[in-house]
Design a protein around this motif. Structure first.
Motif, PDB file in Angstrom:
ATOM      1  N   ASP A  99     -15.416  53.451 -25.691  1.00 57.92           N
ATOM      2  CA  ASP A  99     -14.795  53.887 -24.437  1.00 57.92           C
ATOM      3  C   ASP A  99     -15.788  54.547 -23.485  1.00 57.92           C
ATOM      4  OD1 ASP A  99     -12.392  52.939 -25.371  1.00 57.92           O
ATOM      5  OD2 ASP A  99     -11.634  54.898 -26.011  1.00 57.92           O
ATOM      6  N   ASN A 100     -16.699  55.365 -24.014  1.00 52.27           N
ATOM      7  CA  ASN A 100     -17.659  56.060 -23.153  1.00 52.27           C
ATOM      8  C   ASN A 100     -18.572  55.085 -22.421  1.00 52.27           C
ATOM      9  OD1 ASN A 100     -16.592  58.496 -23.975  1.00 52.27           O
ATOM     10  ND2 ASN A 100     -18.232  58.961 -25.428  1.00 52.27           N
ATOM     11  N   VAL A 101     -19.028  54.060 -23.135  1.00 52.59           N
ATOM     12  CA  VAL A 101     -19.902  53.066 -22.510  1.00 52.59           C
ATOM     13  C   VAL A 101     -19.144  52.292 -21.437  1.00 52.59           C
ATOM     14  CG1 VAL A 101     -21.237  50.955 -22.927  1.00 52.59           C
ATOM     15  CG2 VAL A 101     -21.456  52.892 -24.482  1.00 52.59           C
ATOM     16  N   LEU A 102     -17.883  51.942 -21.726  1.00 48.19           N
ATOM     17  CA  LEU A 102     -17.083  51.244 -20.710  1.00 48.19           C
ATOM     18  C   LEU A 102     -16.835  52.117 -19.490  1.00 48.19           C
ATOM     19  CD1 LEU A 102     -16.629  49.021 -22.890  1.00 48.19           C
ATOM     20  CD2 LEU A 102     -14.303  48.837 -22.021  1.00 48.19           C
ATOM     21  N   GLN A 103     -16.565  53.410 -19.710  1.00 51.64           N
ATOM     22  CA  GLN A 103     -16.277  54.322 -18.602  1.00 51.64           C
ATOM     23  C   GLN A 103     -17.446  54.415 -17.622  1.00 51.64           C
ATOM     24  OE1 GLN A 103     -13.939  56.311 -17.228  1.00 51.64           O
ATOM     25  NE2 GLN A 103     -12.362  55.425 -18.527  1.00 51.64           N
ATOM     26  N   VAL A 104     -18.668  54.478 -18.144  1.00 49.97           N
ATOM     27  CA  VAL A 104     -19.843  54.621 -17.282  1.00 49.97           C
ATOM     28  C   VAL A 104     -20.300  53.272 -16.736  1.00 49.97           C
ATOM     29  CG1 VAL A 104     -22.274  55.314 -17.197  1.00 49.97           C
ATOM     30  CG2 VAL A 104     -20.612  56.726 -18.431  1.00 49.97           C
ATOM     31  N   ASN A 105     -20.565  52.328 -17.624  1.00 43.62           N
ATOM     32  CA  ASN A 105     -21.198  51.071 -17.212  1.00 43.62           C
ATOM     33  C   ASN A 105     -20.291  50.181 -16.378  1.00 43.62           C
ATOM     34  OD1 ASN A 105     -22.922  52.215 -19.093  1.00 43.62           O
ATOM     35  ND2 ASN A 105     -23.304  50.323 -20.199  1.00 43.62           N
ATOM     36  N   LEU A 106     -19.041  50.069 -16.797  1.00 39.46           N
ATOM     37  CA  LEU A 106     -18.098  49.201 -16.090  1.00 39.46           C
ATOM     38  C   LEU A 106     -17.229  50.003 -15.130  1.00 39.46           C
ATOM     39  CD1 LEU A 106     -16.806  46.457 -15.613  1.00 39.46           C
ATOM     40  CD2 LEU A 106     -15.392  46.841 -17.657  1.00 39.46           C
ATOM     41  N   GLY A 107     -16.612  51.078 -15.640  1.00 40.62           N
ATOM     42  CA  GLY A 107     -15.760  51.898 -14.787  1.00 40.62           C
ATOM     43  C   GLY A 107     -16.523  52.505 -13.630  1.00 40.62           C
ATOM     44  N   GLY A 108     -17.741  52.972 -13.878  1.00 40.96           N
ATOM     45  CA  GLY A 108     -18.558  53.560 -12.820  1.00 40.96           C
ATOM     46  C   GLY A 108     -18.901  52.553 -11.740  1.00 40.96           C
ATOM     47  N   ALA A 109     -19.253  51.337 -12.166  1.00 39.24           N
ATOM     48  CA  ALA A 109     -19.577  50.283 -11.200  1.00 39.24           C
ATOM     49  C   ALA A 109     -18.353  49.936 -10.360  1.00 39.24           C
ATOM     50  CB  ALA A 109     -20.088  49.049 -11.937  1.00 39.24           C
ATOM     51  N   PHE A 110     -17.205  49.836 -11.012  1.00 37.72           N
ATOM     52  CA  PHE A 110     -15.956  49.543 -10.297  1.00 37.72           C
ATOM     53  C   PHE A 110     -15.639  50.636  -9.279  1.00 37.72           C
ATOM     54  CE2 PHE A 110     -11.505  51.095 -10.501  1.00 37.72           C
ATOM     55  CZ  PHE A 110     -10.935  50.196  -9.612  1.00 37.72           C
ATOM     56  N   ARG A 111     -15.703  51.895  -9.712  1.00 33.88           N
ATOM     57  CA  ARG A 111     -15.336  53.001  -8.822  1.00 33.88           C
ATOM     58  C   ARG A 111     -16.290  53.089  -7.629  1.00 33.88           C
ATOM     59  NH1 ARG A 111     -13.166  55.028 -13.785  1.00 33.88           N
ATOM     60  NH2 ARG A 111     -15.260  55.294 -14.654  1.00 33.88           N
ATOM     61  N   VAL A 134     -29.390  40.704 -19.790  1.00 32.65           N
ATOM     62  CA  VAL A 134     -29.440  39.467 -20.558  1.00 32.65           C
ATOM     63  C   VAL A 134     -28.440  39.520 -21.712  1.00 32.65           C
ATOM     64  CG1 VAL A 134     -31.313  40.302 -22.041  1.00 32.65           C
ATOM     65  CG2 VAL A 134     -30.992  37.845 -21.757  1.00 32.65           C
ATOM     66  N   VAL A 135     -28.198  40.729 -22.221  1.00 36.92           N
ATOM     67  CA  VAL A 135     -27.280  40.924 -23.345  1.00 36.92           C
ATOM     68  C   VAL A 135     -25.842  40.531 -22.981  1.00 36.92           C
ATOM     69  CG1 VAL A 135     -26.208  42.741 -24.769  1.00 36.92           C
ATOM     70  CG2 VAL A 135     -28.687  42.665 -24.484  1.00 36.92           C
ATOM     71  N   GLY A 136     -25.499  40.619 -21.704  1.00 40.46           N
ATOM     72  CA  GLY A 136     -24.146  40.302 -21.275  1.00 40.46           C
ATOM     73  C   GLY A 136     -23.738  38.869 -21.551  1.00 40.46           C
ATOM     74  N   LEU A 137     -24.702  37.961 -21.572  1.00 45.80           N
ATOM     75  CA  LEU A 137     -24.406  36.557 -21.841  1.00 45.80           C
ATOM     76  C   LEU A 137     -25.046  36.074 -23.142  1.00 45.80           C
ATOM     77  CD1 LEU A 137     -24.832  35.160 -18.217  1.00 45.80           C
ATOM     78  CD2 LEU A 137     -22.714  35.362 -19.495  1.00 45.80           C
ATOM     79  N   TYR A 138     -26.138  36.689 -23.504  1.00 49.79           N
ATOM     80  CA  TYR A 138     -26.917  36.273 -24.677  1.00 49.79           C
ATOM     81  C   TYR A 138     -26.364  36.888 -25.954  1.00 49.79           C
ATOM     82  CZ  TYR A 138     -31.459  34.987 -26.830  1.00 49.79           C
ATOM     83  OH  TYR A 138     -32.464  34.437 -27.575  1.00 49.79           O
ATOM     84  N   ASN A 145     -20.188  47.067 -27.343  1.00 50.44           N
ATOM     85  CA  ASN A 145     -19.701  47.841 -26.192  1.00 50.44           C
ATOM     86  C   ASN A 145     -20.539  47.567 -24.936  1.00 50.44           C
ATOM     87  OD1 ASN A 145     -21.926  49.129 -27.318  1.00 50.44           O
ATOM     88  ND2 ASN A 145     -20.923  51.115 -27.576  1.00 50.44           N
ATOM     89  N   TYR A 146     -21.839  47.670 -25.093  1.00 55.12           N
ATOM     90  CA  TYR A 146     -22.765  47.482 -23.967  1.00 55.12           C
ATOM     91  C   TYR A 146     -22.668  46.059 -23.423  1.00 55.12           C
ATOM     92  CZ  TYR A 146     -27.227  47.607 -21.405  1.00 55.12           C
ATOM     93  OH  TYR A 146     -28.198  47.552 -20.432  1.00 55.12           O
ATOM     94  N   ALA A 147     -22.687  45.067 -24.314  1.00 53.97           N
ATOM     95  CA  ALA A 147     -22.618  43.666 -23.892  1.00 53.97           C
ATOM     96  C   ALA A 147     -21.304  43.374 -23.166  1.00 53.97           C
ATOM     97  CB  ALA A 147     -22.772  42.747 -25.095  1.00 53.97           C
ATOM     98  N   ALA A 148     -20.223  43.985 -23.636  1.00 52.10           N
ATOM     99  CA  ALA A 148     -18.919  43.780 -22.990  1.00 52.10           C
ATOM    100  C   ALA A 148     -18.953  44.258 -21.538  1.00 52.10           C
ATOM    101  CB  ALA A 148     -17.827  44.519 -23.759  1.00 52.10           C
ATOM    102  N   THR A 149     -19.587  45.399 -21.301  1.00 46.95           N
ATOM    103  CA  THR A 149     -19.640  45.919 -19.932  1.00 46.95           C
ATOM    104  C   THR A 149     -20.494  45.034 -19.041  1.00 46.95           C
ATOM    105  OG1 THR A 149     -21.552  47.392 -20.330  1.00 46.95           O
ATOM    106  CG2 THR A 149     -19.364  48.296 -20.739  1.00 46.95           C
ATOM    107  N   LYS A 150     -21.624  44.578 -19.553  1.00 50.59           N
ATOM    108  CA  LYS A 150     -22.533  43.790 -18.731  1.00 50.59           C
ATOM    109  C   LYS A 150     -21.965  42.402 -18.441  1.00 50.59           C
ATOM    110  CE  LYS A 150     -25.519  47.070 -18.364  1.00 50.59           C
ATOM    111  NZ  LYS A 150     -25.675  47.778 -17.077  1.00 50.59           N
ATOM    112  N   SER A 151     -21.255  41.837 -19.390  1.00 49.25           N
ATOM    113  CA  SER A 151     -20.574  40.575 -19.157  1.00 49.25           C
ATOM    114  C   SER A 151     -19.464  40.749 -18.130  1.00 49.25           C
ATOM    115  CB  SER A 151     -20.004  40.048 -20.477  1.00 49.25           C
ATOM    116  OG  SER A 151     -19.338  38.830 -20.289  1.00 49.25           O
ATOM    117  N   ALA A 152     -18.733  41.850 -18.242  1.00 50.65           N
ATOM    118  CA  ALA A 152     -17.607  42.098 -17.338  1.00 50.65           C
ATOM    119  C   ALA A 152     -18.044  42.252 -15.884  1.00 50.65           C
ATOM    120  CB  ALA A 152     -16.855  43.354 -17.786  1.00 50.65           C
ATOM    121  N   LEU A 153     -19.246  42.748 -15.650  1.00 41.89           N
ATOM    122  CA  LEU A 153     -19.729  42.923 -14.280  1.00 41.89           C
ATOM    123  C   LEU A 153     -19.797  41.590 -13.529  1.00 41.89           C
ATOM    124  CD1 LEU A 153     -22.568  45.572 -14.790  1.00 41.89           C
ATOM    125  CD2 LEU A 153     -20.341  45.919 -13.691  1.00 41.89           C
TER     126      LEU A 153
END
Length: 240
Positions: A99-111, A134-138, A145-153
């Motif tokens: 949850d913390n990684v999603l809040q910053v990496n994805l939630g922060g970008a969205f906000r 690269v981790v977002g697709l690779y 957690n990290y890959a999920a946020t980068k893919s979601a962007l």
């Protein structure tokens, strides 16, 4: 770019005090733009406006953008770069780690994008660049957690493109590979060598190389590029 064609912009970079973010701030400053760096410490490279901001908190983001507007005018270019890692294999990954990684990496970008788009719509011009990976697709073991946020962007950028693309606003993702930063400097030499062996370019990338790609996407000449994923990874993922 000739001096007469240069347009000074108000730029916001999250996570702008170190690593790729710092290189991005320095690149925009060198080009002559007004730059604000948002991050927990409030530190910024010389010449930039440093603002303490937790991107997981919408109120802090609103206050930070208000500061930017007062000092530099409404944000015209947003580089949503702030990110954290909580790496571990999935069986050991706690809900908090995820949850913390999603809040910053994805939630922060969205906000930040939500806040920036307001003024961009009024101006009928804007550039939003998300720092993916690269981790977002690779994919990467231990980084669910990290890959999920980068893919979601990528989904965020492409949805934004369909929402606001008709108003002169673009939204893209730059996907760095293994870049020389403070984080990679702490890795053992054998780990670095293993990474290099898997990269067609045979080396780690420089933060300035990522900054160059971001600066291009933020420029006047990139107005017809939106919803794209630009890999800066030495051929490791090739945008796959």
């Amino acid at each position: 770019m000739s001096e007469s064609s240069f347009i000074q912009r108000s730029v916001v970079v999250t996570g702008g005090s170190r690593g790729i973010g710092k290189a991005v701030v320095e690149r925009f400053l060198a080009e002559g733009h007004k730059v604000a760096a948002l991050g927990p410490s409030g530190k910024a490279p010389e010449g930039a406006l440093g603002i303490a901001c937790d991107v997981s908190d919408a109120d802090q983001i609103d206050a930070a953008f208000a500061q930017v507007e007062q000092a530099h005018g409404p944000a015209e270019i947003l580089v949503a770069n702030a990110g954290i890692t909580k790496d571990t294999l999935i069986l050991r990954m706690s809900d908090a780690d995820f949850d913390n990684v999603l809040q910053v990496n994805l939630g922060g970008a969205f906000r930040c994008a939500r806040r920036a788009v307001k003024s961009m719509l009024r101006a009928r011009w804007g550039r939003i660049i998300f720092t993916g990976s690269v981790v977002g697709l690779y994919g990467s073991a231990g980084q669910v957690n990290y890959a999920a946020t980068k893919s979601a962007l990528i989904g965020v950028a492409r949805s934004l493109t369909r929402e606001v693309g008709g108003r002169g606003i673009t939204a893209n993702v730059v996907a760095p590979g293994f870049i020389e930063t403070d984080m990679t400097a702490d890795l053992p030499a054998e780990v670095i060598a293993k990474y290099q062996a898997s990269i067609p370019a045979g080396r780690l990338g420089g933060a300035d190389e990522v900054a160059a790609a971001i600066a291009f996407l933020a420029g006047q000449q990139a107005g017809y590029i939106s919803g794209a994923v630009i890999p800066v990874d030495g051929g490791l993922g090739m945008g796959h």
